[in-house]
Design a protein around this motif. Sequence first.
Motif, mmCIF file in Angstrom:
data_model
loop_
_atom_site.group_PDB
_atom_site.id
_atom_site.type_symbol
_atom_site.label_atom_id
_atom_site.label_comp_id
_atom_site.label_asym_id
_atom_site.label_seq_id
_atom_site.Cartn_x
_atom_site.Cartn_y
_atom_site.Cartn_z
ATOM 1 N N VAL A 169 1.012 -1.411 -0.507
ATOM 2 C CA VAL A 169 -0.074 0.303 0.311
ATOM 3 C C VAL A 169 0.863 1.101 -0.052
ATOM 4 C CG1 VAL A 169 -1.978 1.096 1.093
ATOM 5 C CG2 VAL A 169 -1.524 -1.037 1.061
ATOM 6 N N LEU A 170 0.503 2.449 -1.146
ATOM 7 C CA LEU A 170 1.912 3.160 -1.505
ATOM 8 C C LEU A 170 0.976 4.689 -1.425
ATOM 9 C CD1 LEU A 170 4.725 4.085 -2.180
ATOM 10 C CD2 LEU A 170 3.651 4.270 -4.369
ATOM 11 N N HIS A 171 0.772 5.814 -0.375
ATOM 12 C CA HIS A 171 0.652 6.706 -1.008
ATOM 13 C C HIS A 171 1.687 7.566 -1.080
ATOM 14 C CE1 HIS A 171 -2.388 9.663 0.125
ATOM 15 N NE2 HIS A 171 -0.956 10.466 0.708
ATOM 16 N N TYR A 172 1.318 8.415 -2.186
ATOM 17 C CA TYR A 172 1.910 9.633 -2.298
ATOM 18 C C TYR A 172 1.265 11.094 -3.034
ATOM 19 C CZ TYR A 172 1.805 8.155 -7.187
ATOM 20 O OH TYR A 172 1.223 7.797 -8.518
ATOM 21 N N SER A 173 2.241 11.950 -2.522
ATOM 22 C CA SER A 173 1.506 13.834 -2.900
ATOM 23 C C SER A 173 1.891 13.468 -4.399
ATOM 24 C CB SER A 173 2.120 14.080 -2.474
ATOM 25 O OG SER A 173 1.155 14.231 -0.740
ATOM 26 N N GLN A 174 1.468 14.448 -5.227
ATOM 27 C CA GLN A 174 1.772 14.567 -6.331
ATOM 28 C C GLN A 174 1.422 16.252 -7.099
ATOM 29 O OE1 GLN A 174 0.712 12.164 -9.508
ATOM 30 N NE2 GLN A 174 1.745 12.856 -11.610
ATOM 31 N N ILE A 175 1.887 17.214 -7.406
ATOM 32 C CA ILE A 175 1.747 18.140 -7.835
ATOM 33 C C ILE A 175 1.753 18.386 -9.506
ATOM 34 C CG2 ILE A 175 2.296 20.743 -8.417
ATOM 35 C CD1 ILE A 175 1.893 20.398 -5.936
ATOM 36 N N CYS A 176 -0.027 18.403 -10.211
ATOM 37 C CA CYS A 176 0.284 18.105 -11.754
ATOM 38 C C CYS A 176 0.822 19.311 -12.295
ATOM 39 C CB CYS A 176 -1.474 18.182 -11.711
ATOM 40 S SG CYS A 176 -2.126 16.467 -10.931
ATOM 41 N N ARG A 177 1.359 18.866 -13.609
ATOM 42 C CA ARG A 177 1.772 19.901 -14.817
ATOM 43 C C ARG A 177 0.650 20.632 -14.669
ATOM 44 N NH1 ARG A 177 6.596 17.424 -17.024
ATOM 45 N NH2 ARG A 177 8.100 17.158 -15.687
ATOM 46 N N THR A 178 0.750 22.347 -15.431
ATOM 47 C CA THR A 178 -0.212 22.622 -15.948
ATOM 48 C C THR A 178 0.455 23.507 -17.278
ATOM 49 O OG1 THR A 178 -1.999 23.142 -14.387
ATOM 50 C CG2 THR A 178 -2.441 24.175 -15.924
ATOM 51 N N LEU A 179 -0.324 23.283 -18.277
ATOM 52 C CA LEU A 179 0.559 24.098 -20.084
ATOM 53 C C LEU A 179 -0.858 24.665 -20.258
ATOM 54 C CD1 LEU A 179 2.889 24.783 -21.471
ATOM 55 C CD2 LEU A 179 1.373 22.336 -22.917
ATOM 56 N N HIS A 180 -1.189 25.619 -20.815
ATOM 57 C CA HIS A 180 -2.699 26.397 -21.628
ATOM 58 C C HIS A 180 -3.737 26.043 -20.664
ATOM 59 C CE1 HIS A 180 0.273 27.222 -24.937
ATOM 60 N NE2 HIS A 180 0.444 26.167 -24.650
ATOM 61 N N GLY A 181 -3.316 26.241 -19.765
ATOM 62 C CA GLY A 181 -4.737 26.343 -18.626
ATOM 63 C C GLY A 181 -4.922 24.578 -18.534
ATOM 64 N N VAL A 182 -4.545 23.476 -19.217
ATOM 65 C CA VAL A 182 -4.721 22.227 -18.589
ATOM 66 C C VAL A 182 -3.523 21.317 -17.728
ATOM 67 C CG1 VAL A 182 -5.346 20.134 -20.450
ATOM 68 C CG2 VAL A 182 -5.569 22.048 -21.359
#
Length: 571
Positions: A169-182
Amino acid sequence: MWQRQVRRQIGLLNWLCLLLCCLSAQMAYGQGLLINVEPDHHIRLPRPLPHPQPDAIGSYTVTSIDIDVSLKDQVAQTTVSQTFKNTGQRTLEVCFWFPLPPDSTVDQLTLMVNGKELPGKIMKSDEARSLYEAIVRKNQDPALLEWMGSGLFKTSVFPVPAGESRTVVLHYSQICRTLHGVSDYLLPLTTARYTERPIEKFSLTVHLTSSADLKNIYSPNHQVSVERDGARRAKVTYQRQQWIPDSDFRLLFDAGDGPVSGKLLSYRAEKDDQGYFAFFAPPDLPQTAVAPVSKTVLLVVDRSGSMSGQKMEQARESLRFVLNHLHDGDLFNVIAYDSVVESFRAELQRYGDSTREEAIGFVNGLHAGGSTNINGALQAALSQLHDKQQPTYIVFLTDGIPTVGPTSVAEIAKNAQAANQVRARMFCFGVGYDVNSRLLDRLSRDNFGNTSFVRPNEQIEGAVSKLYEQIESPVLTNAKLYVASPERAVEQGASIDRMYPGSPFDLFAGQQLMVVGRSRITGDATLVIEGQVNGTAKRYEFPVHFSDAFTDSTNSFVARLWAIRRVGDLL
């Protein structure tokens, strides 16, 4: 001349296949895997099916993967539960490896083995690369080179006895990349291909919350289900059984408090080369019409002997579902076929309470028996269609191959295409394993629809009702997409071309439309969608930006999306 054209098409097909391979190889992240750490271990990892496993002494399989994601704005909290089973003949001394997605930080990992929690370690990318290379040399298995990425999570060693299972069981945080508002959420999956057998159970749920109104929500490589809960919440699900992942999971979404807008992702591999784009049309185009769009629906159902029993009852239930969900004023008919073709009425009927009840009575009286006259059924259906302006849909269901009348794929497809004078959209359903998939795919392609296949243990009515829920409310018909500005000289060629789906197309209520294509322009532009609603012309404009940054490979998957659809069209 024609030989040169054929060679050019073959060369293009080879280039596209090479492009698919190259772009797939760029996916450098994978679902967790087990590494045997014994000093004398030289057994290969399980190979992707259908390649044979040379030695099953030290093998394992992935029995289940359950993933739950809480995604708020650009911050994702991902929990992965993955179960491995030792399918070999002796105890495995292993550690668990998880190649990390970009911009992620593992803040918790729990590995329970007989009630004991084992610690783990996060390794930087350079250290991870050294470990990868060492394992590759030791096991003589170049497959691990695929996962050289930005980082690695590695647990301490633990045993897995023969025939037993262990769950990580693995838990991690992630920042999603954003390009041109997506925003782009990436989940590693491809390592799960390295298993003796398909994954028995895979389940993914993404709870998406935004501080602004959610606009487009789309996965470019998985057929997800999206349930919206208000303007700023949505649940995205994807479930499979007996499945082998072939790509990582990506979820693209955008949000904003402004007016409805489309989104464009573009990619250009070379400065002077053509580019590729993916345009996401919003699922909630503004509508002024109150009444639903009038349409024509023809239901063509197989009642041959092989449909007897449960399949026939499911087919009747499917027809009843559609008949109960038509709108007043729609045109419809029901055509059943075996050796002979029988219609509910000789011509299209206007939908209302009386015709609905009579049609359901006709459906309840259908029974299986006889052979399969596919050509006759399609000709009978298409001969009733004469209105080129009203959107028309044919739902065609069969569980076998044609045995009466013309039986060749080419002849049946040619006859259907010639008889379809109103551009009716044909949606084919193949039930079971004995259907002629080449015929159904050809019918769908030539008649602007698509094909779905229903396994013997699946519910026919579920597949048909899901399709009808999509097409029952067309909000834009005979639509086309083009660039209004900047203008290009005729000799320079079209600004965008080779689009899939091609024009014209239909857009339905709540549908997320994605159009992929090639582009010859860069910079700011205006994309236009034009179509009709109940005979009234509609036009929507979307300001977009075509990338000229050929050194940025962030959106390289857009070229792969286009190549997949291009290859499918050529084949």
